[in-house]
Design an enzyme around this catalytic site. Sequence first.
Site, PDB file in Angstrom:
ATOM      1  N   GLY A 106       1.205   1.915   7.589  1.00 26.73           N
ATOM      2  CA  GLY A 106       1.767   2.019   8.943  1.00 26.73           C
ATOM      3  C   GLY A 106       2.822   3.112   9.044  1.00 26.73           C
ATOM      4  O   GLY A 106       3.531   3.378   8.084  1.00 26.73           O
ATOM      5  N   ARG A 167      -5.139   3.276   6.177  1.00 21.04           N
ATOM      6  CA  ARG A 167      -4.889   2.214   5.193  1.00 21.04           C
ATOM      7  C   ARG A 167      -5.971   2.134   4.116  1.00 21.04           C
ATOM      8  O   ARG A 167      -6.137   1.099   3.493  1.00 21.04           O
ATOM      9  CB  ARG A 167      -4.782   0.860   5.915  1.00 21.04           C
ATOM     10  CG  ARG A 167      -3.531   0.707   6.752  1.00 21.04           C
ATOM     11  CD  ARG A 167      -3.348  -0.725   7.190  1.00 21.04           C
ATOM     12  NE  ARG A 167      -2.190  -0.879   8.052  1.00 21.04           N
ATOM     13  CZ  ARG A 167      -0.945  -1.004   7.618  1.00 21.04           C
ATOM     14  NH1 ARG A 167      -0.693  -0.980   6.323  1.00 21.04           N
ATOM     15  NH2 ARG A 167       0.052  -1.142   8.466  1.00 21.04           N
ATOM     16  N   ASP A 198       1.884  -1.482  -1.592  1.00 18.94           N
ATOM     17  CA  ASP A 198       0.493  -1.288  -2.015  1.00 18.94           C
ATOM     18  C   ASP A 198       0.201   0.187  -2.306  1.00 18.94           C
ATOM     19  O   ASP A 198      -0.469   0.514  -3.278  1.00 18.94           O
ATOM     20  CB  ASP A 198      -0.474  -1.779  -0.918  1.00 18.94           C
ATOM     21  CG  ASP A 198      -0.689  -3.291  -1.000  1.00 18.94           C
ATOM     22  OD1 ASP A 198      -0.555  -3.849  -2.110  1.00 18.94           O
ATOM     23  OD2 ASP A 198      -0.975  -3.915   0.035  1.00 18.94           O
ATOM     24  N   LYS A 228       8.286   3.886   1.811  1.00 17.77           N
ATOM     25  CA  LYS A 228       8.252   3.786   3.264  1.00 17.77           C
ATOM     26  C   LYS A 228       7.780   2.410   3.695  1.00 17.77           C
ATOM     27  O   LYS A 228       6.854   1.865   3.101  1.00 17.77           O
ATOM     28  CB  LYS A 228       7.288   4.852   3.806  1.00 17.77           C
ATOM     29  CG  LYS A 228       6.894   4.662   5.221  1.00 17.77           C
ATOM     30  CD  LYS A 228       5.423   4.416   5.507  1.00 17.77           C
ATOM     31  CE  LYS A 228       4.729   3.325   4.817  1.00 17.77           C
ATOM     32  NZ  LYS A 228       3.448   2.885   5.420  1.00 17.77           N
ATOM     33  N   THR A 229       8.377   1.798   4.619  1.00 19.09           N
ATOM     34  CA  THR A 229       7.831   0.708   5.425  1.00 19.09           C
ATOM     35  C   THR A 229       8.944   0.132   6.302  1.00 19.09           C
ATOM     36  O   THR A 229      10.049  -0.125   5.826  1.00 19.09           O
ATOM     37  CB  THR A 229       7.176  -0.439   4.621  1.00 19.09           C
ATOM     38  OG1 THR A 229       6.854  -1.502   5.535  1.00 19.09           O
ATOM     39  CG2 THR A 229       8.041  -1.007   3.514  1.00 19.09           C
ATOM     40  N   ASP A 231       9.032  -2.672   7.287  1.00 16.76           N
ATOM     41  CA  ASP A 231       9.229  -4.077   6.917  1.00 16.76           C
ATOM     42  C   ASP A 231      10.424  -4.271   5.988  1.00 16.76           C
ATOM     43  O   ASP A 231      10.922  -5.394   5.856  1.00 16.76           O
ATOM     44  CB  ASP A 231       7.975  -4.632   6.228  1.00 16.76           C
ATOM     45  CG  ASP A 231       6.768  -4.636   7.148  1.00 16.76           C
ATOM     46  OD1 ASP A 231       6.905  -4.178   8.292  1.00 16.76           O
ATOM     47  OD2 ASP A 231       5.702  -5.088   6.720  1.00 16.76           O
TER      48      ASP A 231
HETATM   49  P1  FBP Z   1       3.337  -0.700   6.180  1.00 14.13           P
HETATM   50  O1  FBP Z   1       3.796  -1.759   5.232  1.00 14.13           O
HETATM   51  O2  FBP Z   1       2.058  -0.068   5.800  1.00 14.13           O
HETATM   52  O3  FBP Z   1       4.434   0.306   6.395  1.00 14.13           O
HETATM   53  O4  FBP Z   1       3.069  -1.349   7.607  1.00 14.13           O
HETATM   54  C1  FBP Z   1       3.910  -2.304   8.090  1.00 14.13           C
HETATM   55  C2  FBP Z   1       3.538  -2.787   9.446  1.00 14.13           C
HETATM   56  O5  FBP Z   1       4.335  -2.145  10.405  1.00 14.13           O
HETATM   57  C3  FBP Z   1       3.664  -4.303   9.478  1.00 14.13           C
HETATM   58  O6  FBP Z   1       4.930  -4.681   9.876  1.00 14.13           O
HETATM   59  C4  FBP Z   1       2.568  -4.712  10.394  1.00 14.13           C
HETATM   60  O7  FBP Z   1       2.064  -5.974  10.077  1.00 14.13           O
HETATM   61  C5  FBP Z   1       1.530  -3.690  10.167  1.00 14.13           C
HETATM   62  O8  FBP Z   1       2.200  -2.520   9.810  1.00 14.13           O
HETATM   63  C6  FBP Z   1       0.674  -3.468  11.360  1.00 14.13           C
HETATM   64  O9  FBP Z   1      -0.146  -2.364  11.130  1.00 14.13           O
HETATM   65  P2  FBP Z   1      -1.607  -2.299  11.644  1.00 14.13           P
HETATM   66  O10 FBP Z   1      -1.526  -1.987  13.091  1.00 14.13           O
HETATM   67  O11 FBP Z   1      -2.240  -1.212  10.842  1.00 14.13           O
HETATM   68  O12 FBP Z   1      -2.200  -3.642  11.377  1.00 14.13           O
END
Ligand code: FBP
Length: 608
Positions: A106, A167, A198, A228-229, A231
């Site tokens: 994300g 992803r 991941d 990065k994230t 979260d």
């Molecule tokens: P990353 O861990 O890849 O940075 O993504 C986090 C996030 O923002 C989560 O909080 C959320 O569940 C997810 O991406 C939603 O992404 P998508 O729209 O690809 O499902």
Amino acid sequence: MSSSTKTANPDLIRVWEETEKNRSLFEREVRNLPLPVKKAFIENKKIAPAGFKPSEEKLAENRDLNRVAEAFPKLYPQTGDRVLKADIANRPLVSGKRVAVLFSGGPAAGGHNVLAGLKKALGPDNVLLGVKHGPKGLLGGSLFEIKEEDLNRLLNTGGFDFLGTDRTKIKNHGQFKLVKAVCRDQRVDALVIIGGDDSNTNAAVLAEYLFENVHADGRGVQVLGVPKTIDGDLQEGALLPISFGFDTATKIYSELVGNILQDTPSSRKYWHFIKLMGRSASHVALEVALQTKPAIAFISEELEEKKLSLHQIVDIICRSVARRAGRGINYGVILIPEGLIEFIPEMKILIKELNEVMADSARLLSELNTMAEKKDFIYGKISAESVKLMASLPHEFENMLLLDRDSHGNLQVSQIPTEKLLIEMVNIRLHEMKVNPAPFIGQAEEQIDLAPEEVERFVKSRFATNSHFFGYEGRCGAPSRFDAAYTFNLGLTAGSLALAGKTGYMAAISALDCGGEALALPLTGLIHVERRHGRDEMVIEKALVETDSPAFKYFLSVRERWAGEDCFSSPGPRQLWGPVAGQLPITVALNQGCAGLDFDLGEETRII
Ligand code: FBP
């Protein structure tokens, strides 16, 4: 003159049309802002790459090191669990190196500044290649050169749109071979993967695979990670206090939640159920709660620790609604972490069973045409308790749990409307309580201590709700003052590591409140063995909210008051320029033992 005879001024139209493609008036201004740069990356007032030397800093003890050593036979002897730190004494003098970079997972604010930092660290004598559309683009060989002039467009802007992301998980032999071929054909010397837990696990696997014999002369390809994230669940104690993007996202959500909180005592009629993004950990919900002081904020990790059921969570909400209604406060805000349902023990078992059946029978399931057929098949394979729980859930919710998994085999929790499920269940429960309040009133733990006139007020009260999901709103905004500086320095760190010939490390910055320390964390030291989808996997563990952390303990000490009183805080928009005072995320400052919220990542430097 009537409006039909007026014509628009062509000069204004021209100015306005120039604001397309990342050239809004706002973006033009933010691009020119100077950024704090760590001393290690400055030489003679110019940005320069740093070298690296061993650090005395230690990673937390890793119980799985022996198994990791076996799984990474080439990488492990080089990296082990040894942390490196930036060293100005050994600046790499390298030219002609080709470094490729991609986004994975994300989006998160500050990604473009990582690219800018990389480009600046590599300087004019080396080449930075952008990989379009994440890991998928790498497999397809979609690489192009990022030029110095691109920084004029990128700096301090949000999003990942310059490269795009996806992803795709590079996990099978065929994919590894493809990556090797792309790196050889496009003469890639180093690959930087900007991603979460991941993706950084993937970086380690690739670092092992590409360790040697990629190029004709036997050289390998270095692989490096950048944390990065939004979260915030990629953390490593004091060595990696937070991943980038968390600060911007939580500040955007805090502004929105603060505005809603300010609306509640103004309009005095709604309970707002607000789900906040953060797939697993509740760092985002905790940070936003501390910033805004809502009536209720659930922290999934606490619910799991206390083994609360869905019905007990509904009861917590109902007691708070009744207590406040008894005092004439017929409104409030409830923060719900996105991953909440996965932390409720009974739901966790259900989701785990569903994930395993769906992974093991993916092909078979894809051949079934109707949802009813799929359900029949799946329900025949999960436990009786799980079937019962599924049946007790509202229909819409049941279907959502059966949605396709992401490429890592995870339930896409952002698609699950937990906030609506809770509203539905709370409504039913409140109705029961109003029809016959007696069993709910009293001094026992599960009851509410209300005076007779308060009970009457509650019974007569109306429960009106609104639901919200704040997620995508926070991922791509222009980086906050902190994220802009942090990511630029992370880019400088990753670029320096590439020039210093390192592989299998993740760039990190520690000591955020006192000058910053640029570190390289060995991915092999971060990897653990975890049971996923029914088998042991080597992964970087998600850092969850710890219920004995200073941030959580502080929250515990204040939440009763927030629940009972009509108090809130509306922090307003995030800061994009100006002083660095008060800009650290509060959970990070509390957990790192900082004396205040000011961050210090070096001297303000003009980048373009
Ligand atoms: P990353 O861990 O890849 O940075 O993504 C986090 C996030 O923002 C989560 O909080 C959320 O569940 C997810 O991406 C939603 O992404 P998508 O729209 O690809 O499902």
